[in-house]
Design a protein around this motif. Structure first.
Motif, PDB file in Angstrom:
ATOM      1  N   GLN A 130     -10.048  17.259  10.777  1.00  0.00           N
ATOM      2  CA  GLN A 130      -8.732  17.526  10.210  1.00  0.00           C
ATOM      3  C   GLN A 130      -8.107  16.294   9.566  1.00  0.00           C
ATOM      4  O   GLN A 130      -7.110  16.405   8.871  1.00  0.00           O
ATOM      5  CB  GLN A 130      -7.814  18.093  11.287  1.00  0.00           C
ATOM      6  N   GLN A 481     -11.207  22.797   1.675  1.00  0.00           N
ATOM      7  CA  GLN A 481     -10.723  21.937   0.589  1.00  0.00           C
ATOM      8  C   GLN A 481     -11.147  22.545  -0.747  1.00  0.00           C
ATOM      9  O   GLN A 481     -12.316  22.894  -0.941  1.00  0.00           O
ATOM     10  CB  GLN A 481     -11.265  20.523   0.704  1.00  0.00           C
ATOM     11  N   GLN A 513      -6.323  21.178  -2.901  1.00  0.00           N
ATOM     12  CA  GLN A 513      -5.661  21.904  -1.818  1.00  0.00           C
ATOM     13  C   GLN A 513      -6.428  21.627  -0.531  1.00  0.00           C
ATOM     14  O   GLN A 513      -7.639  21.846  -0.471  1.00  0.00           O
ATOM     15  CB  GLN A 513      -5.642  23.399  -2.100  1.00  0.00           C
ATOM     16  N   ASP A 514      -5.739  21.122   0.483  1.00  0.00           N
ATOM     17  CA  ASP A 514      -6.346  20.868   1.786  1.00  0.00           C
ATOM     18  C   ASP A 514      -5.619  21.673   2.847  1.00  0.00           C
ATOM     19  O   ASP A 514      -4.383  21.625   2.935  1.00  0.00           O
ATOM     20  CB  ASP A 514      -6.266  19.384   2.149  1.00  0.00           C
ATOM     21  N   GLU A 515      -6.389  22.394   3.650  1.00  0.00           N
ATOM     22  CA  GLU A 515      -5.796  23.120   4.767  1.00  0.00           C
ATOM     23  C   GLU A 515      -6.786  23.163   5.922  1.00  0.00           C
ATOM     24  O   GLU A 515      -8.000  23.169   5.704  1.00  0.00           O
ATOM     25  CB  GLU A 515      -5.405  24.535   4.356  1.00  0.00           C
ATOM     26  N   SER A 516      -6.271  23.164   7.123  1.00  0.00           N
ATOM     27  CA  SER A 516      -7.152  23.245   8.286  1.00  0.00           C
ATOM     28  C   SER A 516      -6.372  23.728   9.490  1.00  0.00           C
ATOM     29  O   SER A 516      -5.133  23.691   9.519  1.00  0.00           O
ATOM     30  CB  SER A 516      -7.793  21.886   8.587  1.00  0.00           C
ATOM     31  N   SER A 517      -7.123  24.191  10.479  1.00  0.00           N
ATOM     32  CA  SER A 517      -6.506  24.644  11.723  1.00  0.00           C
ATOM     33  C   SER A 517      -7.414  24.307  12.894  1.00  0.00           C
ATOM     34  O   SER A 517      -8.644  24.383  12.784  1.00  0.00           O
ATOM     35  CB  SER A 517      -6.251  26.155  11.680  1.00  0.00           C
ATOM     36  N   ASN A 541      -1.273  22.528   5.948  1.00  0.00           N
ATOM     37  CA  ASN A 541      -1.894  22.407   4.634  1.00  0.00           C
ATOM     38  C   ASN A 541      -0.989  21.639   3.699  1.00  0.00           C
ATOM     39  O   ASN A 541       0.217  21.486   3.952  1.00  0.00           O
ATOM     40  CB  ASN A 541      -2.205  23.787   4.052  1.00  0.00           C
ATOM     41  N   TYR A 542      -1.552  21.146   2.623  1.00  0.00           N
ATOM     42  CA  TYR A 542      -0.780  20.521   1.553  1.00  0.00           C
ATOM     43  C   TYR A 542      -1.613  20.575   0.281  1.00  0.00           C
ATOM     44  O   TYR A 542      -2.827  20.828   0.308  1.00  0.00           O
ATOM     45  CB  TYR A 542      -0.391  19.078   1.887  1.00  0.00           C
ATOM     46  N   SER A 543      -0.984  20.360  -0.852  1.00  0.00           N
ATOM     47  CA  SER A 543      -1.679  20.377  -2.129  1.00  0.00           C
ATOM     48  C   SER A 543      -1.167  19.231  -2.991  1.00  0.00           C
ATOM     49  O   SER A 543      -0.116  18.646  -2.713  1.00  0.00           O
ATOM     50  CB  SER A 543      -1.466  21.713  -2.846  1.00  0.00           C
ATOM     51  N   VAL A 612      -3.863  16.241   7.314  1.00  0.00           N
ATOM     52  CA  VAL A 612      -3.370  17.353   8.128  1.00  0.00           C
ATOM     53  C   VAL A 612      -3.191  16.938   9.580  1.00  0.00           C
ATOM     54  O   VAL A 612      -2.196  17.298  10.230  1.00  0.00           O
ATOM     55  CB  VAL A 612      -4.325  18.562   8.020  1.00  0.00           C
TER      56      VAL A 612
END
Length: 937
Positions: A130, A481, A513-517, A541-543, A612
């Motif tokens: 992450q 990503q 775009q990056d997102e994770s959980s 997440n963020y972009s 993240v």
């Protein structure tokens, strides 16, 4: 054969700064009829700019490692080769068991893995965690064409995360035929085997207008335990003036603090097999956890990659990349150390009569005690990581006209990780099971099927009790990503009067775009575990939308004292959804007063956006020791702000007069969505000298300063900074402090913050020498290639909290609990290859300089004679190998690593793990490897 009828234009455009991206593989990569032209193209390479240059005239210093180096080194995992370079600091790898997370990473300049950008073919690769860090396990060594390492800030060209530099892996993506390669590696002890088998097949299609390559790979690495080596089979500690067997106070017989005193005066500190009270003896009573830990983590890896491109016309092509990698890497730790406060029945039959008498309590009474029980009956703790990485990329590139080219692509990377935690212990069930009836046959609280558990004496826990307290956890992490990139590059119509080449430019746009959980198991999230760290979910997440540009300006060429003079600049403007607008810039001057000497001066301002994990890390609570400046034991007259103490909840007149309720203060730790970017300034000064054919050397000075580095205050520093330093109720430190009605601190929030400062500087000195001889084997002459790389580290200073400038950790030349992995002032790496005919004999000599224990840096009153191991001696490692081309189809490599059997120097309390720093120093002894490649055309 499909011919590119615009070859001359392509080569000129690439050299003159027309080729746009590092990975673009413009039409210059088509098979050429003219060998000379092909050689010209091969010299074009990544050099810290998307405008391509030859290595010795790079904008910023670079290091290149080719495929031959991996083959002749016998490295199955690429992080091991990168860790050998003087400009890197070893990070997680095959020996990182605790600490470790099953990944393998690279850390340029020792600035942190999250500040090193890893790319494949000049494009971002699959994040493995992450924090966005790439797991090098996902990059098979046998598919690598070469690796280019750009040290220093490079965010203006490549974007965020490049504060320490960029590591770019160029992969084989244009291949005809079928190639099988294999490697077997084993120590001279006959253990810790490594094996891999790879197949690469490819060919042209559609009248040679296209090419497709398929790669399949399998790798396996066997386990080796710390108990399998003499230097690591016992956990060492320091006692007096020697290293002695140490370990943990969590023992199979149970450690108890504040135990009763027997009739003979013995203070009970642990227990024998029949519940008899025994004294605690340092360090003999401690538990040796070393043999249960991995020295080499096992690994199983499956890889599949496909590359293809097709020329729609002479001017335009489409290309694609698809990769799937499955990595299975388990970790294994000693059985759970159950440290917790419990209620005990002092009249239980689990104690012998002497202990029951010593308790002296009536039936029905209980006693509260803090215990440490090593749950050997529960088995070793296991953390089993399976990571599935998938990446797909589609793009199109080509020529707009004779002077301009373009490249557009979209990539999507996904990683799914399942983490299984086995043989942990539920804290609530543990406490429930140890409070038993007098006869020990039942729990006083029988709810939930409680089984009584006898922890007083090794081996006394029944299997039924183990089954009751044993818990596992299944945690799931997902990382996605997406990247869209478009750029144009070429030469302008303008040429300065004294120059021969026109001005080159690049314009581009990137959207990411990056997102994770991370979704933990209920036991982990609830904190009801004793063997693994608890933690809440981390989801976010963020972009970013980013515009970038580069310009290359040839100023003078072919003049007196100006064989070449050029300027280069780059800028990137990014708009992040979470932190807003950020900018990064770079500029350089290259001046060659003569053909044999050139100089380069560069300055770069780089940025790193918070990831993240830093932004959204799930909160977890802890109880560290801390001192309240407003209480009597922490108040400093004339320094502590009395009015601020009262404004934050201390009653008037009580500041410095009330007693702190507990020595431990609860803290809440986690991410912070209000973080801003880290910024860095990098200065490089270099000289490149080529005094004769076959000899060149480079000297490059670097200086990097990172401001607003993301870190955590901690509880104690939050209190200190608020009341003794900034003394402003609106400051974030003061806002994070909560007090009870009686004035005592009830909770301190310690979230990530932009509070640190990191500074490093040094000199890289590299030499390359090539020559030929008339003598050799098999009726041939021979050639000699020597490549020497070295780094002198002048400064590495970390100020964890910039508001406390007196707490500077000067880590150059030190190792230990403050500075971590040793940072020698001098390191070098020398590769010597002698080739005669089809035979190449090779030697690699690595030198790691001495370092001192950082306790000598932290405590000025401490002397070397006060420490058992005040210094780690310098080390020299020698690897020998041979490569032989048996036929056009078959090539074999044989080698021995660590020929001199250099063993690690044993450490006590200042170690990382296994009584040493196992990713820096060799821990296996000599290794023998045999590899081969067979190709069908």
């Amino acid at each position: 054969m499909y011919q590119n009828n615009k070859l001359t234009r392509a080569v000129r455009l690439a050299i003159a700064a027309g080729a746009a991206t590092t990975a673009m593989a413009m039409p210059t990569s088509v098979a050429f009829a003219e060998e000379a032209a092909e050689e010209s193209v091969e010299r074009i390479q990544v050099t810290g700019s998307r405008i391509k240059r030859q290595e010795l005239t790079a904008v910023t210093p670079i290091i290149e490692v080719d495929a031959q180096e991996f083959a002749i080194s016998g490295n199955l995992n690429v992080e091991q080769k990168l860790a050998e370079l003087p400009s890197t600091l070893p990070s997680f790898g095959p020996s990182s068991n605790n600490p470790g997370d099953g990944t393998a990473t690279v850390n340029l300049r020792g600035l942190g893995t999250s500040r090193t950008l890893v790319m494949v073919n000049g494009r971002r690769w699959v994040p493995s965690r992450q924090d966005g860090v790439v797991d090098l396990n996902t990059i098979p060594a046998s598919l690598i064409e070469n690796v280019e390492i750009i040290t220093g800030g490079a965010s203006a060209v490549y974007g965020s995360d490049a504060l320490g530099g960029v590591v770019n892996f160029n992969m084989k993506d244009d291949f005809e035929g079928v190639e099988f390669s294999t490697l077997y590696d084993v120590t001279t002890e006959g253990d810790a085997e490594k094996f891999n088998l790879d197949m690469t097949m490819g060919g042209n299609f559609a009248d040679d207008r296209g090419n497709a390559v398929l790669y399949l790979g399998y790798s396996q690495r066997e386990a080796l335990f710390q108990g399998d080596r003499d230097f690591s089979n016992v956990a060492l500690t320091e006692s007096g003036d020697e290293l002695v067997a140490g370990g943990s106070s969590g023992v199979p017989g149970t450690r108890i603090w504040g135990g009763p005193t027997l009739a003979d005066g013995t203070v009970v500190g642990t227990f024998g097999p029949n519940g008899e009270g025994l004294p605690w003896v340092e360090p003999d009573s401690r538990f040796n956890y070393a043999p249960d830990n991995f020295l080499q983590l096992p690994q199983e890896r499956y890889s599949a990659s496909a590359f293809a491109h097709f020329y729609v016309t002479d001017e335009h092509r489409i290309y694609s990349e698809v990769s799937f990698i499955r990595n299975y890497v388990p970790q294994e730790l000693a059985p759970t150390p159950a440290f917790t406060t419990v209620e005990l029945n002092p009249n239980s039959v689990f104690f012998d009569q002497a202990v029951r008498d010593a308790w002296g309590l009536e039936s029905g009474e209980t006693v509260s005690a803090f215990v440490g029980r090593r749950m050997v009956e529960n088995g070793s703790r296991q953390s089993l990581d399976t990571r599935d990485a998938f990446r797909i990329l589609l793009g199109v590139d080509g020529y707009i006209n004779d002077d301009w080219s373009y490249d557009v692509y979209y990539s999507r990377s996904m990683l799914d990780q399942s983490n299984l935690l086995n043989n942990d212990v539920a804290a609530s069930r543990f406490r429930q099971a140890v409070l038993v009836t007098d006869d020990g046959t039942a729990c006083q609280d029988p709810s939930g099927g409680c089984v009584p558990m006898n922890i007083f004496g090794a081996g006394n826990i029944s299997q039924e009790a183990v089954d009751f307290v044993n818990v596992g956890a299944a945690n799931v992490t997902s990382v996605i990503q997406e990247v869209f990139m478009a750029n144009v590059a070429g030469t302008t119509p303008w040429t300065l009067p004294g120059a021969q080449e026109p001005i080159g430019m690049v314009f581009g746009f990137e959207k990411r775009q990056d997102e994770s959980s991370f979704r933990p198991d209920e036991f982990l999230a609830g904190g009801d575990v004793l063997g693994f760290n608890a933690g809440e979910a981390t989801i976010g997440n963020y972009s970013s939308d980013e515009f970038f540009t580069e310009i290359s300006i040839p100023v003078l060429s072919g003049k007196a004292f100006a064989e070449d003079l050029s300027l280069w600049g780059a800028a990137r403007f990014a708009d992040y959804s979470n932190i807003g607008n950020v900018e990064s810039f770079a500029a350089a001057i290259n001046w060659a007063p003569a053909e044999w000497v050139s100089t380069r001066v560069g300055f770069q301002q780089a940025v790193r956006a918070p990831n993240v994990s830093e932004l959204f890390l799930g909160a977890s609570n802890g109880f560290p020791g801390a001192t309240d400046p407003c209480a009597s034991n922490g108040f400093q007259p004339g320094i502590t702000d009395v009015a601020l103490c009262e404004a934050t909840g201390v009653a008037p007149g009580m500041v410095g007069n009330f007693e702190q309720a507990n020595s431990q203060i609860e803290g809440s730790f986690g991410g912070n969505q209000d973080l801003s970017e880290e910024t860095s300034d990098t200065l490089t000064l270099g000289v490149v000298v080529q005094p004769m054919d076959g000899l060149d050397f480079t000297i490059d000075y670097f200086s990097i300063e990172i401001e607003d580095a993301i870190a955590s205050y901690g509880v104690n520093n939050t209190l200190n900074v608020c009341y003794n330093v900034v003394q402003d109720i609106n400051d974030e430190t003061c806002q994070n402090i909560q007090r009870r009605a009686d004035g005592n601190v009830s909770l301190v929030q310690s979230l990530n913050a932009n509070i640190g400062l990191i500074e490093t500087s040094g000199i890289d000195f590299n030499i390359t020498y090539n020559t030929e001889f008339d003598f050799g084997f098999f009726g041939n002459g021979s050639s000699l290639n020597v490549q020497f790389r070295s780094t002198y580290l002048d400064k590495f200073e970390v100020t964890p909290i910039a508001a406390l400038p007196d707490t500077v950790n000067k880590c150059d030349g030190y190792f230990g609990n403050t500075c971590g992995v040793p940072r020698p002032e001098f390191q070098s790496n020398t590769r010597i290859n002698w080739t005669t005919g089809d035979l190449t004999l090779s030697a690699l000599v690595r030198y790691i300089g001495e370092t001192e224990d950082d306790q000598l840096m932290v405590d000025e009153d401490l002397s070397a004679s006060d420490l058992v191991v005040p210094e780690l001696d310098s080390k020299i490692y020698l690897d020998l190998s041979a490569s032989y081309i048996v036929s056009d189809a078959l090539k074999v490599n044989f080698g021995v690593k660590n020929v001199l059997d250099e063993e690690p120097q044993a450490l006590g309390d200042s170690q990382q793990q296994a009584n040493t720093f196992p990713e820096l120093y060799d821990v296996f002894g000599p290794r023998v490897f045999l590899s081969g490649t067979y190709t069908f055309n």
